[in-house]
Design a protein around this motif. Structure first.
Motif, PDB file in Angstrom:
ATOM      1  N   GLY A   1      55.244  -1.147  21.863  1.00 33.19           N
ATOM      2  CA  GLY A   1      54.587  -1.601  20.647  1.00 33.19           C
ATOM      3  C   GLY A   1      54.963  -0.775  19.426  1.00 33.19           C
ATOM      4  N   GLU A   2      54.997   0.539  19.550  1.00 34.58           N
ATOM      5  CA  GLU A   2      55.363   1.401  18.419  1.00 34.58           C
ATOM      6  C   GLU A   2      56.821   1.200  18.025  1.00 34.58           C
ATOM      7  N   GLU A   3      57.677   0.997  19.013  1.00 30.42           N
ATOM      8  CA  GLU A   3      59.097   0.747  18.721  1.00 30.42           C
ATOM      9  C   GLU A   3      59.282  -0.582  17.995  1.00 30.42           C
ATOM     10  N   LEU A   4      58.550  -1.611  18.420  1.00 25.77           N
ATOM     11  CA  LEU A   4      58.616  -2.908  17.734  1.00 25.77           C
ATOM     12  C   LEU A   4      58.084  -2.782  16.309  1.00 25.77           C
ATOM     13  N   LEU A   5      56.981  -2.058  16.129  1.00 26.78           N
ATOM     14  CA  LEU A   5      56.413  -1.854  14.798  1.00 26.78           C
ATOM     15  C   LEU A   5      57.420  -1.142  13.890  1.00 26.78           C
ATOM     16  N   ALA A   6      58.064  -0.113  14.394  1.00 31.73           N
ATOM     17  CA  ALA A   6      59.078   0.606  13.611  1.00 31.73           C
ATOM     18  C   ALA A   6      60.256  -0.307  13.280  1.00 31.73           C
ATOM     19  N   TRP A   7      60.681  -1.112  14.245  1.00 27.38           N
ATOM     20  CA  TRP A   7      61.807  -2.030  14.031  1.00 27.38           C
ATOM     21  C   TRP A   7      61.488  -3.018  12.912  1.00 27.38           C
ATOM     22  N   VAL A   8      60.309  -3.625  12.964  1.00 25.11           N
ATOM     23  CA  VAL A   8      59.977  -4.662  11.989  1.00 25.11           C
ATOM     24  C   VAL A   8      59.816  -4.079  10.581  1.00 25.11           C
ATOM     25  N   THR A   9      59.314  -2.860  10.475  1.00 24.31           N
ATOM     26  CA  THR A   9      59.153  -2.272   9.142  1.00 24.31           C
ATOM     27  C   THR A   9      60.490  -1.910   8.511  1.00 24.31           C
ATOM     28  N   ARG A  10      61.536  -1.772   9.313  1.00 28.70           N
ATOM     29  CA  ARG A  10      62.881  -1.491   8.781  1.00 28.70           C
ATOM     30  C   ARG A  10      63.637  -2.749   8.367  1.00 28.70           C
ATOM     31  N   GLN A  11      63.129  -3.928   8.696  1.00 24.34           N
ATOM     32  CA  GLN A  11      63.852  -5.166   8.409  1.00 24.34           C
ATOM     33  C   GLN A  11      63.708  -5.544   6.934  1.00 24.34           C
ATOM     34  N   PRO A  12      64.829  -5.627   6.225  1.00 30.46           N
ATOM     35  CA  PRO A  12      64.757  -6.007   4.809  1.00 30.46           C
ATOM     36  C   PRO A  12      64.655  -7.523   4.649  1.00 30.46           C
ATOM     37  N   LEU A  13      64.102  -7.935   3.546  1.00 31.37           N
ATOM     38  CA  LEU A  13      64.099  -9.344   3.156  1.00 31.37           C
ATOM     39  C   LEU A  13      64.700  -9.409   1.760  1.00 31.37           C
ATOM     40  N   ASP A  14      65.706 -10.245   1.601  1.00 33.65           N
ATOM     41  CA  ASP A  14      66.384 -10.360   0.309  1.00 33.65           C
ATOM     42  C   ASP A  14      66.499 -11.813  -0.076  1.00 33.65           C
ATOM     43  N   PRO A  15      65.819 -12.228  -1.143  1.00 32.19           N
ATOM     44  CA  PRO A  15      65.061 -11.395  -2.067  1.00 32.19           C
ATOM     45  C   PRO A  15      63.750 -10.924  -1.448  1.00 32.19           C
ATOM     46  N   ALA A  16      63.139  -9.973  -2.102  1.00 33.28           N
ATOM     47  CA  ALA A  16      61.860  -9.446  -1.619  1.00 33.28           C
ATOM     48  C   ALA A  16      60.749 -10.466  -1.858  1.00 33.28           C
ATOM     49  N   PRO A  17      59.772 -10.536  -0.960  1.00 35.72           N
ATOM     50  CA  PRO A  17      58.641 -11.450  -1.158  1.00 35.72           C
ATOM     51  C   PRO A  17      57.708 -10.934  -2.247  1.00 35.72           C
ATOM     52  N   LEU A  18      56.798 -11.786  -2.687  1.00 33.98           N
ATOM     53  CA  LEU A  18      55.764 -11.374  -3.635  1.00 33.98           C
ATOM     54  C   LEU A  18      54.884 -10.288  -3.018  1.00 33.98           C
ATOM     55  N   ARG A  19      54.668 -10.410  -1.709  1.00 29.13           N
ATOM     56  CA  ARG A  19      53.797  -9.488  -0.985  1.00 29.13           C
ATOM     57  C   ARG A  19      54.216  -9.512   0.479  1.00 29.13           C
ATOM     58  N   ARG A  20      54.059  -8.388   1.152  1.00 24.63           N
ATOM     59  CA  ARG A  20      54.378  -8.292   2.580  1.00 24.63           C
ATOM     60  C   ARG A  20      53.364  -7.359   3.221  1.00 24.63           C
ATOM     61  N   GLU A  21      52.745  -7.824   4.297  1.00 24.03           N
ATOM     62  CA  GLU A  21      51.792  -6.990   5.041  1.00 24.03           C
ATOM     63  C   GLU A  21      52.156  -7.008   6.512  1.00 24.03           C
ATOM     64  N   THR A  22      52.022  -5.852   7.139  1.00 20.67           N
ATOM     65  CA  THR A  22      52.324  -5.705   8.558  1.00 20.67           C
ATOM     66  C   THR A  22      51.063  -5.233   9.266  1.00 20.67           C
ATOM     67  N   PHE A  23      50.768  -5.846  10.418  1.00 25.69           N
ATOM     68  CA  PHE A  23      49.565  -5.554  11.197  1.00 25.69           C
ATOM     69  C   PHE A  23      49.958  -5.289  12.644  1.00 25.69           C
ATOM     70  N   ARG A  24      49.065  -4.601  13.355  1.00 33.15           N
ATOM     71  CA  ARG A  24      49.229  -4.471  14.801  1.00 33.15           C
ATOM     72  C   ARG A  24      47.905  -4.762  15.471  1.00 33.15           C
TER      73      ARG A  24
END
Length: 87
Positions: free
Chosen positions: A16-39
């Protein structure tokens, strides 16, 4: 109009921690208006991004699949459109 893209994955047991770290490193281009990550329990990770556009807009960046080494099943994805601003 605002459209929200929801991305949800369940990690392989103990990753779970590895997946959380992986997803937070993923860029989105262009950037969204807002982005939230939950576990959540059971190694679940959820990302919601908000975009200025129509529900059926083409070309909105989506987070990729993490790969079988990190997730138990394919990522679940949903789109939502704003119907009321209650804030």
């Amino acid at each position: 109009m605002t459209v929200a893209l929801m991305w949800e994955a369940r990690a392989v047991a103990g990753k779970g921690e590895e997946l959380l770290a992986w997803v937070t490193r993923q860029p989105l281009d262009p950037a969204p208006l807002r982005r939230e990550t939950f576990r959540a329990p059971e190694d679940r990770v959820l990302v919601i991004t908000w975009w200025d556009g129509a529900y059926d807009a083409d070309g909105l960046p989506e987070l990729p699949e993490p790969g079988e080494a990190l997730v138990r099943r394919a990522v679940h994805r949903w789109r939502f459109e704003t119907v009321a601003d209650e804030g």
